[in-house]
Scaffold this active site. Structure first.
Site, short mmCIF file in Angstrom:
data_model
loop_
_atom_site.label_atom_id
_atom_site.label_comp_id
_atom_site.label_asym_id
_atom_site.label_seq_id
_atom_site.Cartn_x
_atom_site.Cartn_y
_atom_site.Cartn_z
N HIS A 100 52.31 -8.30 1.75
CA HIS A 100 50.94 -8.49 2.23
C HIS A 100 50.61 -9.96 2.39
CE1 HIS A 100 50.15 -8.50 -2.27
NE2 HIS A 100 49.31 -9.45 -1.95
N HIS B 292 47.61 -16.41 -0.19
CA HIS B 292 49.03 -16.23 -0.48
C HIS B 292 49.68 -15.24 0.45
CE1 HIS B 292 47.13 -13.23 -3.32
NE2 HIS B 292 48.11 -12.43 -2.91
N GLU C 77 45.10 -8.35 1.99
CA GLU C 77 44.30 -8.48 0.76
C GLU C 77 43.21 -9.51 1.05
OE1 GLU C 77 46.56 -9.94 -2.61
OE2 GLU C 77 44.82 -9.91 -3.94
C1 LIG Z 1 47.73 -8.73 -8.17
C2 LIG Z 1 47.13 -8.70 -6.78
C3 LIG Z 1 46.73 -10.12 -6.36
O1 LIG Z 1 47.34 -10.77 -5.51
O2 LIG Z 1 45.72 -10.59 -6.96
C4 LIG Z 1 48.09 -8.07 -5.78
O3 LIG Z 1 48.47 -8.58 -4.77
S1 LIG Z 1 48.55 -6.48 -6.19
C5 LIG Z 1 49.65 -5.93 -4.89
C6 LIG Z 1 49.97 -4.48 -5.03
N1 LIG Z 1 48.79 -3.67 -4.74
C7 LIG Z 1 48.61 -3.06 -3.54
O4 LIG Z 1 49.42 -3.16 -2.63
C8 LIG Z 1 47.33 -2.24 -3.40
C9 LIG Z 1 47.11 -1.70 -2.04
N2 LIG Z 1 48.25 -0.90 -1.56
C10 LIG Z 1 48.25 0.45 -1.48
O5 LIG Z 1 47.24 1.10 -1.78
C11 LIG Z 1 49.52 1.09 -1.04
O6 LIG Z 1 50.59 0.22 -1.29
C12 LIG Z 1 49.51 1.50 0.45
C13 LIG Z 1 49.32 0.33 1.38
C14 LIG Z 1 48.41 2.58 0.71
C15 LIG Z 1 50.87 2.13 0.77
O7 LIG Z 1 51.19 3.05 -0.19
P1 LIG Z 1 52.50 3.95 -0.09
O8 LIG Z 1 53.66 3.10 0.28
O9 LIG Z 1 52.59 4.78 -1.33
O10 LIG Z 1 52.07 4.91 1.06
P2 LIG Z 1 52.87 5.56 2.24
O11 LIG Z 1 54.31 5.68 1.91
O12 LIG Z 1 52.12 6.78 2.55
O13 LIG Z 1 52.69 4.49 3.38
C16 LIG Z 1 51.92 4.72 4.50
C17 LIG Z 1 52.51 3.89 5.61
O14 LIG Z 1 52.26 2.50 5.35
C18 LIG Z 1 53.48 1.79 5.33
N3 LIG Z 1 53.38 0.74 4.34
C19 LIG Z 1 53.35 0.87 3.00
N4 LIG Z 1 53.22 -0.31 2.41
C20 LIG Z 1 53.17 -1.23 3.40
C21 LIG Z 1 53.06 -2.64 3.43
N5 LIG Z 1 52.96 -3.34 2.32
N6 LIG Z 1 53.03 -3.26 4.62
C22 LIG Z 1 53.12 -2.55 5.78
N7 LIG Z 1 53.24 -1.21 5.81
C23 LIG Z 1 53.27 -0.56 4.64
C24 LIG Z 1 54.54 2.83 5.00
O15 LIG Z 1 55.80 2.40 5.45
C25 LIG Z 1 54.02 4.02 5.76
O16 LIG Z 1 54.33 3.90 7.12
P3 LIG Z 1 55.11 5.03 7.94
O17 LIG Z 1 54.24 6.25 7.77
O18 LIG Z 1 55.12 4.50 9.34
O19 LIG Z 1 56.44 5.15 7.29
CO LIG Z 2 48.33 -10.39 -3.66
#
Ligand SMILES: C[C@@H](C(=O)O)C(=O)SCCNC(=O)CCNC(=O)[C@H](O)C(C)(C)COP(=O)(O)OP(=O)(O)OC[C@H]1O[C@@H](n2cnc3c(N)ncnc32)[C@H](O)[C@@H]1OP(=O)(O)O
Ligand SMILES: [Co+2]
Length: 134
Positions: free
Chosen positions: A79, A7, A130
């Site tokens: 993602h 996805h 992912e």
């Molecule tokens: C249900 C399941 C499924 O499908 O089965 C799902 O999908 S659950 C989908 C939801 N779950 C997840 O996303 C889990 C994994 N994600 C995470 O752990 C988090 O979202 C992070 C990726 C670590 C980002 O967290 P957060 O935004 O709080 O951190 P941050 O502000 O320090 O961001 C660090 C840098 O990464 C960038 N950044 C953040 N999210 C981003 C994304 N989605 N794509 C690209 N870049 C991204 C920010 O702009 C920043 O860049 P700059 O420093 O350059 O400004």
């Molecule tokens: Co997902």
């Protein structure tokens, strides 16, 4: 190692509006909202002939997509999810290559009842990845 595109996820500020847009304006097959408390999101899956779209909306206080939506208030591609056959082997290979596996490094059960892991977007050209074991 990676297989099919499972996805593409889009973070949306208004889940009902996005759902209606995909159903009515784009004429897609849209599922019902599904709360995923372990992931801090509510998801809606859209079935396309060759893959799925996952609409994401924050759920709860600590949603991992809150910061993304604050930075992208009208929403955006969040993602991509690739299928793998063996998620622990994939994780270990990626770690050995220096990629950062998010969370505690252990797979969680995702929206399809299968194990999933996320890889840091800064290690993959700004794209959050992912992996889902199928
Ligand atoms: C249900 C399941 C499924 O499908 O089965 C799902 O999908 S659950 C989908 C939801 N779950 C997840 O996303 C889990 C994994 N994600 C995470 O752990 C988090 O979202 C992070 C990726 C670590 C980002 O967290 P957060 O935004 O709080 O951190 P941050 O502000 O320090 O961001 C660090 C840098 O990464 C960038 N950044 C953040 N999210 C981003 C994304 N989605 N794509 C690209 N870049 C991204 C920010 O702009 C920043 O860049 P700059 O420093 O350059 O400004
Ligand atoms: Co997902």
């Amino acid at each position: 190692m990676i297989g099919r595109l499972n996805h593409v996820a889009i973070a949306v500020p208004d889940l009902g509006a996005a759902q209606a847009q995909y159903a009515d304006t784009l004429g897609a097959r849209v599922g019902a909202p599904q709360d995923e408390p372990d992931h801090g999101v509510t998801v809606v899956f859209i079935e396309l002939p060759n893959t799925k779209i996952e609409l994401l909306h924050p759920l709860g206080e600590d949603s991992p997509i809150r910061g993304f939506l604050d930075k992208n208030p009208s929403g955006g591609i969040h993602h991509m999810c690739f299928e793998v056959e063996d998620i622990l082997a994939a994780r270990d290979r990626l770690k050995a290559e220096g990629a950062r596996v998010l969370g505690n490094g252990e797979p969680k059960i995702g929206a399809h009842g299968k194990p999933v892991l996320f890889l840091h977007p800064k290690d993959f050209n700004g794209c959050l990845i992912e992996l889902e074991q199928v």
